[in-house]
Design an enzyme around this catalytic site. Structure first.
Site, PDB file in Angstrom:
ATOM      1  N   LYS A 278       0.831  -1.198   0.000  1.00 17.23           N
ATOM      2  CA  LYS A 278       0.000   0.000   0.000  1.00 17.23           C
ATOM      3  C   LYS A 278       0.874   1.260   0.000  1.00 17.23           C
ATOM      4  CE  LYS A 278      -3.813  -1.945   2.767  1.00 17.23           C
ATOM      5  NZ  LYS A 278      -4.943  -1.672   1.851  1.00 17.23           N
ATOM      6  N   ARG A 352     -10.604 -11.346   1.706  1.00 17.40           N
ATOM      7  CA  ARG A 352     -11.451 -12.401   1.146  1.00 17.40           C
ATOM      8  C   ARG A 352     -10.780 -13.770   1.231  1.00 17.40           C
ATOM      9  NH1 ARG A 352     -11.506  -9.070  -4.295  1.00 17.40           N
ATOM     10  NH2 ARG A 352     -11.216  -7.493  -2.675  1.00 17.40           N
TER      11      ARG A 352
END
Length: 492
Positions: A278, A352
């Site tokens: 990130k 996920r």
């Protein structure tokens, strides 16, 4: 903190350091108005000095015929706009006044008249707001602020409403305690709130509430379950993962014939993005990436304190997502617990991956339904901001029940599409499924990914990336969506 009901509502006998009276822009609230109208200058003060803006206060002292040391007028705004948010704001204001005045008790008349809101619901909102307003983060401060202890707050009500109010106050207090636990876990830095720490907190919760049983699985046990997707996220971290199972069974045995409800919370205790690193700006806020797990902790605490008559199971996969020589790489293919293979195109789509194995594990309980809660996608913030939680479901009735719970508690959600056409974006040439679906509809394709692992039961997914915490000067965990979840469970 103790909440009590005062059925003797004579202001001549309500002896207290502070008597709180709600005021609308057009006058006083409830039957207390009749008693105060005869007191000196009250009407004049209301006309000239107090506009009753929601959340404002005016303190009056030494009023003849009033036993209270001070009368605190609390602004409620326009009567036509009265709703649960009015109650939440007003009682937060009351608590803040007591805190600033170093008072440990008071009496509120604000439940005297609550328009279309039932006494039980009004009391629940009041207690929730008060408990939330007492929260202070102090854990990592070298000089903690002066602690505030609210010992007792009483509410004036007719005798006929006392029983209903007591139930609402107890539920609201439990809800506030659960939300504050969620906030505390979310606010802790990632060097303290590790996967192992979450495991210890789950064990601590079980010690506090005998209706909760906790199991915490370590790496070897997770490997034995063949949770390859979950372990792929943990591969780059020096912190070993944990798979946390909390099982709430009510003290009564009436619910043994009912299938359990399963809650699954994303517990990424810090998310760097892994190899798909990130940007550095605001990466500190990725300590909040375990707020799905934290909200499940808070929900379990609240329902245990309330003592709901419904079996609930919590599953929390907890790990860090870190870059290292051992980290999973873009292009790697892993095998999930379900046997489905996953091509990892982006290691920052990690939530996920840990959730899909937990959702597969949930099948062993033959659940009535499963709800997962996760700070899953930045895309949901683009869609809904920080107002509504994103809701996805494979069952219309379940979706509508969750939406209603959100409306009931002012912890709102918005139903998002989950159409088959979006599934095509998850195609992979090298695995059964890719973990991302391209730049568009990111929150929807993430939910579509999860739906591949939930075909054997009713399921809903709450994407709380926009609602779980605030940024800026108010930075901190919010405690959402604990109110929505608890209200939903109370109706089951």
């Amino acid at each position: 903190m103790q909440f009590t009901i005062q059925t003797n509502r004579s202001i001549e006998q309500l002896k207290t350091p502070a008597l709180f009276v709600g005021v609308f822009e057009d006058g006083l609230l409830g039957s207390i108005a009749t008693q105060l109208d005869s007191k000196a200058n009250i009407k004049k003060i209301l006309k000239k000095e107090f506009k009753a803006k929601l959340g404002s206060t005016l303190v009056l002292r030494h009023i003849d015929g009033i036993a209270a040391e001070r009368l605190v007028l609390v602004g409620l705004g326009n009567k036509e706009n009265y709703n649960p948010n009015t109650l939440l704001t007003a009682h937060s204001t009351i608590t803040e006044y007591l805190k600033q005045s170093s008072l440990s008790e008071g009496i509120s008349t604000l439940l005297e008249e609550t328009a279309s809101i039932s006494t039980l619901d009004a009391a629940r909102f009041a207690a929730r707001a008060i408990v939330l307003a007492t929260y202070q983060y102090t854990t990592t401060l070298s000089k903690a602020p002066e602690p505030f202890a609210l010992k007792k707050l009483s509410f004036t009500l007719p005798k006929a409403q006392e029983k209903e109010a007591k139930i609402g106050l107890a539920q609201g207090q439990a809800l506030g305690n659960g939300m504050n636990l969620t906030r505390e876990l979310g606010n802790l830095p990632a060097n303290i709130c590790t996967p192992a720490y979450l495991g210890e907190q789950a064990k601590s919760l079980a010690k506090t509430f005998p209706t909760i049983k906790t199991d915490v699985l370590a790496r070897k046990q997770i490997e034995a379950l063949k949770m390859g997707a979950f372990l792929s996220v943990a591969a780059g971290s020096d912190q070993d993962p944990r798979f946390i199972i909390m099982h709430y069974r009510p003290a009564t045995k009436k619910s043994t014939s009912q299938k359990p409800i399963v809650l699954v919370g994303k517990g990424v205790t810090f998310d760097t993005g892994g190899i798909s690193l990130k940007p550095g700006l605001n990466m500190d806020e990725m300590k909040f990436d375990m707020c799905g797990a934290a909200s499940v902790f808070g929900t379990m605490r609240a329902i245990a304190e309330i003592g709901i008559n419904r079996e609930v199971i919590a599953l929390i996969p907890a790990t860090e997502n870190m870059p290292s020589g051992h980290a999973t790489k873009p292009g790697d293919v892993v095998t999930s617990m379900s046997g489905q293979t996953i091509e990892i195109l982006n290691t920052d789509a990690e939530g996920r991956l840990i959730l899909c194995d937990a959702l597969t594990y949930a099948e062993r309980y033959h659940p009535k339904l499963v709800i997962d809660i996760a700070t899953l996608t930045g895309a949901i913030i683009v869609s809904l901001g920080n107002i509504n939680t994103g809701l996805f479901s494979n069952d219309d009735d379940l979706a509508q029940a969750l939406l209603q719970a959100g409306k009931n508690t002012r912890d709102t959600a918005w139903l998002m599409p989950l159409e088959e056409a979006y599934q095509e974006r998850l195609q992979s040439n090298f695995a059964d499924i890719a973990n991302i679906g391209g730049p568009g509809a990111g929150s929807i394709t993430a939910a579509c990914f999860l739906s591949r692992f939930t075909k054997n039961y009713r399921w809903a997914h709450l994407d709380i990336a926009g609602t779980a915490w605030l940024s800026g000067t108010q930075k901190g965990a919010t405690g959402r969506p604990v109110p929505l979840l608890v209200d939903f469970l109370l109706t089951q």
